[in-house]
Design a protein around this motif. Structure first.
Motif, PDB file in Angstrom:
ATOM      1  N   LEU A  24       0.817  -1.217   0.000  1.00  0.00           N
ATOM      2  CA  LEU A  24       0.000   0.000   0.000  1.00  0.00           C
ATOM      3  C   LEU A  24       0.849   1.265   0.000  1.00  0.00           C
ATOM      4  N   TYR A  25       0.387   2.252  -0.767  1.00  0.00           N
ATOM      5  CA  TYR A  25       1.032   3.571  -0.793  1.00  0.00           C
ATOM      6  C   TYR A  25      -0.019   4.635  -0.494  1.00  0.00           C
ATOM      7  N   ILE A  26       0.221   5.419   0.568  1.00  0.00           N
ATOM      8  CA  ILE A  26      -0.669   6.505   0.977  1.00  0.00           C
ATOM      9  C   ILE A  26       0.047   7.842   0.802  1.00  0.00           C
ATOM     10  N   ALA A  27      -0.637   8.820   0.250  1.00  0.00           N
ATOM     11  CA  ALA A  27      -0.102  10.185   0.179  1.00  0.00           C
ATOM     12  C   ALA A  27      -0.970  11.086   1.046  1.00  0.00           C
ATOM     13  N   TYR A  28      -0.319  11.942   1.821  1.00  0.00           N
ATOM     14  CA  TYR A  28      -1.028  12.908   2.670  1.00  0.00           C
ATOM     15  C   TYR A  28      -0.560  14.291   2.239  1.00  0.00           C
ATOM     16  N   LEU A  29      -1.447  15.060   1.626  1.00  0.00           N
ATOM     17  CA  LEU A  29      -1.094  16.334   1.015  1.00  0.00           C
ATOM     18  C   LEU A  29      -1.354  17.486   1.983  1.00  0.00           C
ATOM     19  N   CYS A  30      -0.304  18.249   2.259  1.00  0.00           N
ATOM     20  CA  CYS A  30      -0.391  19.374   3.191  1.00  0.00           C
ATOM     21  C   CYS A  30      -0.205  20.686   2.441  1.00  0.00           C
ATOM     22  N   ASP A  31      -0.342  21.768   3.147  1.00  0.00           N
ATOM     23  CA  ASP A  31      -0.235  23.091   2.548  1.00  0.00           C
ATOM     24  C   ASP A  31       1.207  23.587   2.573  1.00  0.00           C
ATOM     25  N   PRO A  32       1.806  23.885   1.390  1.00  0.00           N
ATOM     26  CA  PRO A  32       1.260  23.685   0.047  1.00  0.00           C
ATOM     27  C   PRO A  32       1.833  22.417  -0.589  1.00  0.00           C
TER      28      PRO A  32
ATOM     29  N   LYS B 272     -13.805  17.312  -6.930  1.00  0.00           N
ATOM     30  CA  LYS B 272     -13.530  16.964  -8.330  1.00  0.00           C
ATOM     31  C   LYS B 272     -12.930  15.560  -8.487  1.00  0.00           C
ATOM     32  N   GLY B 273     -12.729  14.859  -7.366  1.00  0.00           N
ATOM     33  CA  GLY B 273     -12.270  13.484  -7.429  1.00  0.00           C
ATOM     34  C   GLY B 273     -10.774  13.267  -7.392  1.00  0.00           C
ATOM     35  N   PHE B 274      -9.997  14.319  -7.118  1.00  0.00           N
ATOM     36  CA  PHE B 274      -8.549  14.174  -7.064  1.00  0.00           C
ATOM     37  C   PHE B 274      -8.055  13.744  -5.679  1.00  0.00           C
ATOM     38  N   VAL B 275      -8.848  13.982  -4.660  1.00  0.00           N
ATOM     39  CA  VAL B 275      -8.499  13.628  -3.279  1.00  0.00           C
ATOM     40  C   VAL B 275      -9.575  12.704  -2.729  1.00  0.00           C
ATOM     41  N   ASP B 276      -9.144  11.632  -2.058  1.00  0.00           N
ATOM     42  CA  ASP B 276     -10.105  10.661  -1.524  1.00  0.00           C
ATOM     43  C   ASP B 276     -10.735  11.126  -0.215  1.00  0.00           C
ATOM     44  N   PHE B 277      -9.883  11.606   0.718  1.00  0.00           N
ATOM     45  CA  PHE B 277     -10.378  11.989   2.041  1.00  0.00           C
ATOM     46  C   PHE B 277      -9.731  13.290   2.499  1.00  0.00           C
ATOM     47  N   ILE B 278     -10.514  14.122   3.167  1.00  0.00           N
ATOM     48  CA  ILE B 278      -9.971  15.249   3.922  1.00  0.00           C
ATOM     49  C   ILE B 278      -9.810  14.755   5.350  1.00  0.00           C
ATOM     50  N   VAL B 279      -8.586  14.785   5.851  1.00  0.00           N
ATOM     51  CA  VAL B 279      -8.312  14.228   7.175  1.00  0.00           C
ATOM     52  C   VAL B 279      -7.666  15.290   8.057  1.00  0.00           C
ATOM     53  N   LYS B 280      -8.332  15.611   9.156  1.00  0.00           N
ATOM     54  CA  LYS B 280      -7.749  16.546  10.113  1.00  0.00           C
ATOM     55  C   LYS B 280      -6.510  15.931  10.742  1.00  0.00           C
ATOM     56  N   ARG B 281      -5.555  16.776  11.065  1.00  0.00           N
ATOM     57  CA  ARG B 281      -4.312  16.284  11.655  1.00  0.00           C
ATOM     58  C   ARG B 281      -4.562  15.619  13.010  1.00  0.00           C
ATOM     59  N   THR B 282      -5.597  16.036  13.697  1.00  0.00           N
ATOM     60  CA  THR B 282      -5.934  15.435  14.978  1.00  0.00           C
ATOM     61  C   THR B 282      -6.454  14.008  14.810  1.00  0.00           C
ATOM     62  N   GLU B 283      -6.805  13.636  13.565  1.00  0.00           N
ATOM     63  CA  GLU B 283      -7.352  12.305  13.292  1.00  0.00           C
ATOM     64  C   GLU B 283      -6.444  11.477  12.397  1.00  0.00           C
ATOM     65  N   ILE B 284      -5.270  12.011  12.040  1.00  0.00           N
ATOM     66  CA  ILE B 284      -4.450  11.358  11.026  1.00  0.00           C
ATOM     67  C   ILE B 284      -3.925  10.003  11.483  1.00  0.00           C
ATOM     68  N   GLN B 285      -3.516   9.874  12.737  1.00  0.00           N
ATOM     69  CA  GLN B 285      -2.977   8.588  13.180  1.00  0.00           C
ATOM     70  C   GLN B 285      -4.034   7.488  13.099  1.00  0.00           C
ATOM     71  N   ASP B 286      -5.231   7.761  13.606  1.00  0.00           N
ATOM     72  CA  ASP B 286      -6.302   6.770  13.573  1.00  0.00           C
ATOM     73  C   ASP B 286      -6.695   6.429  12.137  1.00  0.00           C
ATOM     74  N   THR B 287      -6.796   7.441  11.291  1.00  0.00           N
ATOM     75  CA  THR B 287      -7.229   7.227   9.908  1.00  0.00           C
ATOM     76  C   THR B 287      -6.207   6.413   9.127  1.00  0.00           C
ATOM     77  N   VAL B 288      -4.920   6.736   9.300  1.00  0.00           N
ATOM     78  CA  VAL B 288      -3.874   5.980   8.602  1.00  0.00           C
ATOM     79  C   VAL B 288      -3.860   4.530   9.082  1.00  0.00           C
ATOM     80  N   ALA B 289      -3.974   4.330  10.381  1.00  0.00           N
ATOM     81  CA  ALA B 289      -3.965   2.969  10.930  1.00  0.00           C
ATOM     82  C   ALA B 289      -5.135   2.141  10.396  1.00  0.00           C
ATOM     83  N   LYS B 290      -6.321   2.736  10.352  1.00  0.00           N
ATOM     84  CA  LYS B 290      -7.498   2.032   9.842  1.00  0.00           C
ATOM     85  C   LYS B 290      -7.342   1.708   8.360  1.00  0.00           C
TER      86      LYS B 290
END
Length: 284
Positions: A196-204, A257-275
């Protein structure tokens, strides 16, 4: 009768502004909306303002502390660092620019690799540091991502890249652009290995990063309100000759527009990545 209520006894007082402050520098943070947050409270909330949800830009040290269990990890390829391949000079020699930014940030380049557990699941995370020449993509970033992927393939681990970059590093010219093909070739090998490969896009997240591996992950997550694109809005507006939609290039717009799957708050990133890893990663 005149009274001298206030009389200066010493002339030419030279006390600096910093010395006059009652509050230590850095104790408070002000968000773009004007909300003021105590630094300790901000840190406890993963550097997200509890007042307005603003995500303060952070580096790899903070992200690794947030993601890995107990903030514990092993850094990989720490000694790989940038050099001046082309003897490039713009407003200053590239080698001088590198020397200054290395001293200021205590980093060797704009990305760091680490392996550790996220909610008990071992994985490799590469995180960009915007403080190092705008998180720009150079030969070292490409090489470190390549090595991180090789480590994942060898140990059968999922992989994640945290992106925050202005794009390719101009001081390395074509060497920088070559990294796009290099990283994509390695990611193809990761996919062939069933990892699995996950990308987490931050500003910018901009330029060649967006044009390549930031947008080719199995799962693409993004921070709320992050600016994501290839060229800036002014360039696009002038090129197409029309006004852009409201919220153009924000993570929310790209999700719509379908370019990003999920908007994930940083406070939830650990749980979301683990799941995500537990649901999708192939078990060795």
């Amino acid at each position: 009768m005149a009274f001298d209520w206030f009389k200066r006894k010493a002339k030419n007082i030279t006390t600096s502004t910093d010395e006059k402050k009652d509050v230590p520098k850095g104790l408070w943070h002000q968000t773009p909306s004007g909300k003021v947050v105590e630094h300790d409270e901000l840190k406890r909330n993963n550097y997200v303002s509890p007042e307005d949800g603003f995500h303060v830009r952070i580096g790899s040290a903070e992200f690794f502390d947030i993601l890995f269990d107990g903030g514990k990890f092993t850094e990989l390829d720490a000694n790989v660092e940038s050099i001046d391949i082309l003897n490039f000079k713009d407003t200053k020699p590239y080698k001088d620019r590198l020397k200054e930014v290395k001293a200021k940030t205590k980093l060797t380049d704009s990305i760091r690799n680490a392996v550790g557990t996220v909610k008990g699941t071992e994985m490799v995370v590469s995180c960009m540091d915007f403080a190092f020449i705008g998180g720009s993509l150079g030969s070292v970033m490409g090489e470190k991502i390549k090595r991180a992927i090789d480590y994942c393939i060898k140990h059968k681990l999922p992989y994640m890249i945290i992106c925050q970059s202005g794009g390719a590093r101009m001081q390395e010219a074509t060497y920088s652009l070559m990294q796009l093909a290099k990283v994509q070739a390695k990611l193809a090998q990761l996919s062939e290995a069933g990892l699995l490969y996950i990308a987490y896009l931050c500003d910018p997240t901009f330029g060649g990063i967006t044009a390549s591996f930031a947008m080719t992950a199995d799962i693409i997550m993004a921070e709320p309100g992050a600016l994501i694109g290839f060229a800036g809005p002014r360039v696009i507006r002038e090129t197409i000759g029309r006004d852009l939609p409201e919220g153009f290039q924000t993570s929310e717009f790209l999700q719509e527009k379908g370019f990003v799957d999920f908007i994930v708050k940083r406070t939830e990133i650990q749980d979301t990545v683990a799941k995500t890893v537990n649901l999708l990663a192939v078990k060795a």
